[in-house]
Structure formats: structure tokens, C-alpha cells
Design an enzyme around this catalytic site. Structure first.
Site, PDB file in Angstrom:
ATOM      1  N   HIS A 103      -5.218   9.238  -0.275  1.00  0.00           N
ATOM      2  CA  HIS A 103      -5.239   8.488   0.979  1.00  0.00           C
ATOM      3  C   HIS A 103      -6.112   9.124   2.067  1.00  0.00           C
ATOM      4  O   HIS A 103      -5.687   9.272   3.210  1.00  0.00           O
ATOM      5  CB  HIS A 103      -3.813   8.305   1.499  1.00  0.00           C
ATOM      6  CG  HIS A 103      -3.652   7.096   2.389  1.00  0.00           C
ATOM      7  ND1 HIS A 103      -4.015   7.091   3.709  1.00  0.00           N
ATOM      8  CD2 HIS A 103      -3.159   5.863   2.135  1.00  0.00           C
ATOM      9  CE1 HIS A 103      -3.752   5.910   4.237  1.00  0.00           C
ATOM     10  NE2 HIS A 103      -3.238   5.140   3.299  1.00  0.00           N
TER      11      HIS A 103
ATOM     12  N   ASP B 269       0.821  -1.215   0.000  1.00  0.00           N
ATOM     13  CA  ASP B 269       0.000   0.000   0.000  1.00  0.00           C
ATOM     14  C   ASP B 269       0.852   1.261   0.000  1.00  0.00           C
ATOM     15  O   ASP B 269       2.011   1.256   0.443  1.00  0.00           O
ATOM     16  CB  ASP B 269      -0.896   0.041   1.247  1.00  0.00           C
ATOM     17  CG  ASP B 269      -2.029  -0.959   1.170  1.00  0.00           C
ATOM     18  OD1 ASP B 269      -2.047  -1.752   0.211  1.00  0.00           O
ATOM     19  OD2 ASP B 269      -2.882  -0.954   2.074  1.00  0.00           O
ATOM     20  N   ASP B 270       0.213   2.328  -0.478  1.00  0.00           N
ATOM     21  CA  ASP B 270       0.685   3.720  -0.308  1.00  0.00           C
ATOM     22  C   ASP B 270       1.748   4.165  -1.292  1.00  0.00           C
ATOM     23  O   ASP B 270       2.216   5.301  -1.214  1.00  0.00           O
ATOM     24  CB  ASP B 270       1.217   3.989   1.113  1.00  0.00           C
ATOM     25  CG  ASP B 270       0.183   3.754   2.183  1.00  0.00           C
ATOM     26  OD1 ASP B 270      -1.004   3.625   1.820  1.00  0.00           O
ATOM     27  OD2 ASP B 270       0.541   3.692   3.368  1.00  0.00           O
TER      28      ASP B 270
ATOM     29  N   HIS C 241      -5.853   2.627  -4.553  1.00  0.00           N
ATOM     30  CA  HIS C 241      -5.798   2.906  -3.106  1.00  0.00           C
ATOM     31  C   HIS C 241      -6.174   4.363  -2.842  1.00  0.00           C
ATOM     32  O   HIS C 241      -5.712   4.965  -1.884  1.00  0.00           O
ATOM     33  CB  HIS C 241      -4.391   2.601  -2.579  1.00  0.00           C
ATOM     34  CG  HIS C 241      -4.309   2.471  -1.082  1.00  0.00           C
ATOM     35  ND1 HIS C 241      -5.212   1.729  -0.346  1.00  0.00           N
ATOM     36  CD2 HIS C 241      -3.422   2.982  -0.180  1.00  0.00           C
ATOM     37  CE1 HIS C 241      -4.886   1.785   0.930  1.00  0.00           C
ATOM     38  NE2 HIS C 241      -3.807   2.544   1.076  1.00  0.00           N
TER      39      HIS C 241
ATOM     40  N   HIS D 198       3.788  -2.330   3.175  1.00  0.00           N
ATOM     41  CA  HIS D 198       3.779  -0.952   2.664  1.00  0.00           C
ATOM     42  C   HIS D 198       5.072  -0.689   1.909  1.00  0.00           C
ATOM     43  O   HIS D 198       6.157  -1.092   2.361  1.00  0.00           O
ATOM     44  CB  HIS D 198       3.645   0.064   3.805  1.00  0.00           C
ATOM     45  CG  HIS D 198       2.354  -0.050   4.557  1.00  0.00           C
ATOM     46  ND1 HIS D 198       2.163  -0.990   5.552  1.00  0.00           N
ATOM     47  CD2 HIS D 198       1.182   0.632   4.442  1.00  0.00           C
ATOM     48  CE1 HIS D 198       0.932  -0.877   6.040  1.00  0.00           C
ATOM     49  NE2 HIS D 198       0.316   0.104   5.378  1.00  0.00           N
TER      50      HIS D 198
END
Length: 726
Positions: free
Chosen positions: A160, A105-106, A156, A257
Site C-alpha cells: 500500500h 480495498d486494503d 492493490h 474497505h
């Protein structure tokens, strides 16, 4: 000879309106104003886009507010981490046994994502990357590498946010923007979605269900996780390995991540986890590959519409970033100019004051030659009497006052005659404007030393005598007096008083030391007749006839100096509309004069020396810097709202402190009490913005090539001379 000056400077036909020019064409200014509004709108839009993109986010596992889960179906709560909520009865999927989907993620992150891709490549493992659209835009090559090496990409969101707290339209924008960025960058679309701050299916509550169904209607499968490596906490590589290891041969979607902080432990843990589990018979694949036959391929080719939207989005984001970077560059330049100008002005002004206050200082032998004071007047019945009385009572020997009544309709000339002062006479002329009236006064003057004073100005008894003392130096052709605001009532009057002391007289000391004073003010200035003739007299082709004449005197080879002890009080505008009209005329006239004399920059002799020094300094300090100065306030507000508010506040307060220190120096040098400076912060917030708009308006007018109408200000006659300074 005398009348030829007057006749040669006329630009208005008989019967024309006083102080007027032919009706201007308005098409140009309106078009420029429209263009300006469009540009400002685009600039504001770019800043808002960039501000939105810079919205900080917390780690994925940051807990949210706990809610009930009564409306979450059991098929989701007790099901697998891949959720299809598109039908009436949502269902979910689990990973097959000994099948691992590594999810990240991210990202993409320019440092850590390539390191993770290297580990995956080394161990022949595939992963699924849930990317942020904003980082895809900034790191397109890394995103393309993911696809090129067989990895899967999912949405995603773009920035965020906690999506459950957003309105539906903004959630849709977050998703579609990320989809567009992926499509334009990789040529692929995606049907996988992971909400920020997500966890396992069992952690879903009632607040999550609307977004689950909403994203399903948009064509997405929601992908949560079975195991959380908790690498975002950086607990150490052994802890990350324990958290990410499935038990008893079960398949799992594992959360890692690849951005959002130091991911060195993630890289190290993956380098151990993958070969360890591969040795136990686990395979590492993507989410959709693991569920092949039950869900479609997640990254199918993108359509033309998706790519087109992505192209527009990507370039909008890039332009927004470039715009902000350009504004920061301009802000840096404005800051350097502001600090450089402040340092130069203060140091030079202090040097100027020490020199003038030295017991050894002298212009030369006392000047007692007779003086003619020329007062141009058009409808000045309200102010003319106190002004003329103060001039007629000057202690200088041999003063004559010539009031040029420029076709006044309010009895201005009759008011002067009614004073019955022996050394005052009135010359009545047809309407011709201020420059023509001054030329007439020069023509009728009996003396070679000529002082020009506005009809709303009151002078000290000693002012004229002090003003002409620099003429002891035969190279001096003009002398600027020290003009102050005489009506200081209310905030507007106080702010103008500060501006006169700080912005005008402090600058004049700098230009005096450098030998390039650009303006002898019309409110109080003295000239040799010969210097006026050498300069070609006062011209009517600019609205700043005082600046135009002063520059011409410089170019003719004469010195122009500042005599700060010759003080006069003038009436400043008492309303915003009057202030706007006055400063608009000043700014526009100054630009006209600078443009008119632009060739001095490349000339030789006195003209070239002034051009390369005076014109450049005035252009930088009086035009360029004020036009850049709004960035100090714009970026301060921008930083306060969208960036580091403490840094923005400290930066703005630092500039405010410098302004206050500079103002205090100027007030002390002018021997003025510091009490008005308490309003300085308010002046910076309100008054300065008005001056920015005036300068911008003047600049648009100048660019349009339009001639501006001379604007007569409403006078109140409220000028009062304060008690003598100590």
C-alpha cells in the site's frame, strides 16, 4: 619432584617458537566464517523484508499533492472508472445501468473481511476485492474463500505505498509480488489493478499517467470508482449509505474497505444497502462480469511460473515473519537474562561489601607465612622492572620473587638482575609457554604460599599481605586479587577500566558469595602449593591457564575466594588490534576450559557442586548472554529505523540507565571516582560491539576444533598506580 612438574607440563619441542603452537588448519574457520556470513546475510535480508512489509499506510482518501492534468486524455478524465491504457489511445468503461460493482480495498482482514463475505453471501451478491499481497500471505484461507464464493480479486499492491512516488522497478515489484501471492494462494491470476490512494477518473493528474500506462503494459486494467462510501472516515451508517447510493438508476463502482481499521459501519451499511438497491432492480456483480464481452475474465487460471514465484514469495515472507518473531523471543530471553543477572549481581555485591566491611569480619588469625611470588616473563623488558620492584617491596614478611624468563630475546632476565634486589631471583628456561613457566616457578618456590603475578602488573605494598590473609581458613586453596587497569589514558583505556571494575570485579563478588569463582586472574592470584598439586598443576591444553587451574582447584575440593582489598594495576592493551588479540585469547581459552571441565556438571562431591553452579553460571552469564546481547542493539536500531522509534529509544535508554546504575554501584564498591562513567554510552555503542565480534570469532574458532596460537601483546610500560582511594 619439582622438575617433574615442569617437565610433565611441557608441550613444545626444543627449538619451537616461544609461546606458539603448531600451525593451525584454517579450512574449518574459513568455512564457518563463510557459513556465518551467509546466515547473517539471510538474517539481514529477512529483517529488511519484514521491515518493508510493516511499512504503515494512511487511509485511501488521504489527499496527495495537487498537480496539473494537462496530459490526461479526455477519454480518461471524462470517461468511466475502468481504464485500459494499453493502446495509443486509452479508453475507459462505465458500469451498465442498474449494475453495481461493490469493491473493497486494503484486505483481506481476519476480522472484517469474513463479516463482509457473510453479508454478501446472505444477499447473494458478488464483489471485487482489491487485496494487499502482504495480507494475502497472512490470510490465505480468507483469500481462497473469496474465490470459492465467486468473488473477484484484483491487485492493490503488496504494501500500500503511494505508487507514483516509487521508482519503476519497485512499482513492478509491488505488482508482481501481489500477483504471485494471489496465484500461489488461489491458483488464479488477475488482470485488475487499483492503485492505493485512488479516487475517481476525474481526479487523475499528470503524475498518474506514467503508472497507468506502465500497469497497462503489464496487462492490467485500472479500476477506479464512481462513488466513495467514505467508510474509512466512519461517518456513521446513514452517511455511508448516502455516499454509496447511486442516483437515477445509474450503474456504479462503489468503494468500500474491508481492512485498515474498524469496519463495523461498513458491514452494517452493506447489510442495508444491498437489499434496498436489489428491491429497486439493481444487480450486484463483479467488475469483469459487468463488462463481459468488453473485457476478459479477470481471474483466469494462473500458470506454473506465476505459482512458482508466488510460492517462493509466500515462503520468504513467512520465514521473514518467523525470523522476526524468533528474534523478539531471543530478545525477550536476553532481556530477562540481562535484568536477572543485573539484579543478582548488584544485590549479591552489596551483601558481599556489607559483610567484608563489618567490624566483626575476619578470615581468622593473621597469616604471616613466607610467600613466593612467581612472575612468568617472555620479552617483558619494558614492564618487568616496575613490576618486580613493587613485588620486592611488599610489606609482607618473607617475600621471595621468582622471575621465570621463558627464553626471552630482549634481555628481560638481565633487566631483573640489574635491579640487584636481594629477594629476587631469575630462573631461565627454554621456551615452553606461560603455563610451563608458572609450573617451573612453583617447582622452584621455597614456600607453600605461592602468588602468581603477570610481568606487566604493579601491586600495592600491602597487596600481597592482604591477598594471603584468606589462607587463615584451611579450606581455602586459592585467592583472587582485585586487578585494575593502570593505563587509563584515552577512551580505550577508560573503557577497559570500566570493564574491569564492572564486568570483572563485580562478577567476582557474586561468584565469591556463591562459592564458585571461575577465574583467579593471572595478574594477581594466590595458591597453596598443595592445591596446585591437587589440581594437577597448570596445564597447556587451554589458553586460559588461570581459568583452567581455578576450576581444577574447585574440583579438587578447595575453596576459592576473592580479596578485594588486594589491589594490583595491570597494563591494558593500547590499540584495537592488541585488544582484539587479548580478548580473543581470553574468550577462546574460557570456552576451552568450560568444555574441558564439562563433566563436572554430572559428577558428585565438590566437583559436581562447582559444575552445577559455577560452570552453568559462567556459561549463561559469560558466553550465552554476551552472544545474545547484540540483539539489544540490533533490535533497537531496527525499531528506531523501521518500527516505533520512540518505543525503541525508550527501551534502549532504559537498558542504558540500568547499565549506568550497575556501573555506579560497582565503582562505589571499588571506591573509584565516577568520572569515567560519562563515557559509558559511547562504550555501549562502540566498545561493546567489538567485544561481541571477539566472542563470535572465538566461538567460530572453538566450533572448528582449531588450536589458537598464543599471542604476545605489545607492552608500553605505561602502568601507573593512582593515588590511594579514599
Amino acid at each position: 619432584m619439582a622438575m617433574s612438574i615442569y617437565q610433565g607440563r611441557r608441550s613444545f619441542p626444543p627449538g619451537a617458537a616461544p609461546d606458539a603452537v603448531p600451525a593451525p588448519r584454517r579450512r574449518g574457520p574459513r568455512l564457518l566464517a563463510l557459513i556465518l556470513l551467509v546466515v547473517l546475510g539471510l538474517l539481514a535480508n529477512m529483517l529488511l523484508v519484514e521491515a518493508y512489509l510493516r511499512n504503515d499506510f494512511a487511509p485511501d482518501s488521504e489527499p496527495g499533492q495537487q498537480q496539473t492534468a494537462e496530459n490526461v486524455p479526455d477519454a480518461i478524465s471524462y470517461g468511466g472508472p475502468v481504464i485500459d491504457a494499453s493502446g495509443a489511445q486509452p479508453h475507459s468503461y462505465r458500469m451498465p445501468a442498474r449494475t453495481i460493482a461493490l469493491t473493497f480495498d486494503d484486505g483481506p482482514d481476519p476480522r472484517w473481511t469474513p463479516s463482509i463475505l457473510d453479508v454478501l453471501h446472505r444477499h447473494r451478491a458478488q464483489g471485487t476485492f482489491f487485496v494487499l499481497g502482504s495480507l494475502v500471505v497472512n490470510n490465505p484461507e480468507i483469500t481462497r474463500r473469496m474465490v470459492r464464493e465467486g468473488h473477484e480479486i484484483g491487485v492493490h499492491t503488496f504494501t500500500h505505498p503511494r505508487v507514483s512516488a516509487l521508482p519503476a522497478w519497485l512499482r513492478g515489484l509491488e505488482h508482481s509480488a501481489t500477483q504471485g501471492a494471489i496465484a500461489y494462494t488461489t491458483g488464479r491470476s488477475t488482470s485488475l489493478y487499483r492503485p492505493p490512494y485512488s479516487s475517481t477518473a476525474g481526479a487523475l493528474d499528470d503524475s498518474d499517467m506514467p503508472t497507468l500506462r506502465e500497469t497497462a503494459r503489464q496487462g492490467y486494467l485500472t479500476v477506479l470508482n464512481d462513488l466513495d462510501s467514505e467508510d474509512w472516515q466512519r461517518p456513521g451508517v446513514p452517511a455511508v449509505l448516502r455516499n454509496a447510493t447511486p442516483g437515477d438508476g445509474a450503474g456504479a463502482i462503489i468503494l468500500f474497505h474491508d481492512a485498515g481499521g474498524d469496519r463495523s459501519q461498513t458491514v452494517a451499511a452493506l447489510d442495508q444497502l444491498i437489499p434496498r438497491l436489489q428491491a429497486q432492480g439493481y444487480r450486484f456483480t463483479t467488475v469483469s462480469a459487468a463488462l463481459a464481452g468488453r473485457v476478459p475474465d479477470a481471474n483466469s487460471p494462473a500458470g506454473f511460473t506465476q505459482k512458482s514465484r508466488g510460492w517462493a514469495l509466500v515462503w520468504m515472507v513467512r520465514i521473514a515473519g518467523w525470523t522476526l518473531a524468533f528474534l523478539w523471543l531471543l530478545l525477550f530471553a536476553a532481556g530477562l537474562l540481562f535484568l536477572g543477572r543485573t539484579l543478582l549481581v548488584v544485590v549479591t555485591a552489596l551483601r558481599h561489601a556489607r559483610q567484608r566491611r563489618s567490624p566483626a569480619w575476619s578470615w581468622g588469625p593473621p597469616v604471616n607465612d613466607p610467600v613466593t611470588i612467581v612472575v612468568p616473563a617472555f620479552n617483558e623488558a619494558t614492564t618487568i622492572a616496575p613490576a618486580v620492584r613493587s613485588l620486592a617491596r611488599s610489606v609482607h614478611p618473607g617475600v621471595e620473587v621468582v622471575v621465570v624468563d621463558d627464553a626471552s630475546t630482549d634481555g628481560t632476565g638481565d633487566v631483573v638482575n640489574g635491579l640487584r634486589l636481594g629477594n629476587v631471583r631469575v630462573v631461565r628456561t627454554p621456551s615452553g609457554g606461560k603455563a610451563a613457566a608458572l609450573n617451573t616457578g612453583v617447582a622452584f618456590a621455597r614456600n607453600d604460599l605461592i602468588v602468581m603475578v603477570d610481568a606487566d602488573t604493579v601491586v600495592e605494598p600491602e597487596a600481597i599481605h592482604r591477598l594471603v590473609q584468606p589462607f587463615a581458613d584451611p579450606t581455602v586453596g586459592a585467592v583472587s586479587g582485585n586487578v585494575k587497569v593502570g593505563n587509563r589514558q584515552g577512551l580505550l583505556g577508560i573503557w577497559q577500566h570500566i570493564e574491569y571494575v564492572v564486568g570483572f570485579n563485580l562478577d567476582r563478588r557474586l561468584y565469591d558469595v556463591l562459592g564458585c569463582i571461575p577465574t583467579v586472574p593471572g595478574a594477581l592470584g594466590a595458591f597453596r602449593r598443595r592445591a596446585v598439586y591437587d589440581a594437577g598443576g597448570l596445564q597447556v591444553d587451554t589458553l586460559a591457564e588461570d581459568t583452567d587451574l581455578t576450576i581444577a582447584v574447585h574440583r579438587a575440593g578447595w575453596r576459592v575466594v576473592f580479596e578485594e582489598s588486594a589491589r594490583a594495576w595491570t597494563e591494558a592493551p593500547t590499540g584495537l588490534r592488541q585488544l582484539w588479540r587479548q580478548r580473543y585469547r581470553w574468550s577462546f581459552g574460557t570456552m576451552q576450559a568450560l568444555w574441558k571441565h564439562r563433566h563436572a556438571v554430572v559428577e558428585r562431591g565438590p566437583s559436581g557442586r562447582f559444575g552445577r553452579r559455577g560452570l552453568l553460571l559462567v556459561t549463561v552469564f559469560s558466553v550465552l548472554l554476551p552472544m545474545l546481547a547484540p540483539l539489544l542493539d540490533i533490535m533497537a536500531v531496527y525499531g528506531l529505523v523501521f518500527l516505533d522509534r520512540w518505543a525503541a529509544m525508550i527501551g534502549w535508554l532504559s537498558m542504558m540507565a540500568i547499565q549506568f546504575a550497575t556501573s555506579a554501584v560497582a565503582f562505589r564498591l571499588d571506591r573509584e571516582p565516577l568520572r569515567p562513567l560519562w563515557t559509558l554510552p559511547l562504550q555501549q555503542v562502540f566498545y561493546r560491539q567489538l567485544m561481541y565480534l571477539v566472542l563470535l570469532h572465538s566461538g567460530l574458532t572453538a566450533l572448528s576444533g582449531r588450536r589458537l596460537q598464543w599471542q604476545k601483546l605489545r607492552r608500553t610500560g605505561e602502568v601507573t598506580r593512582p593515588a590511594p582511594a579514599g
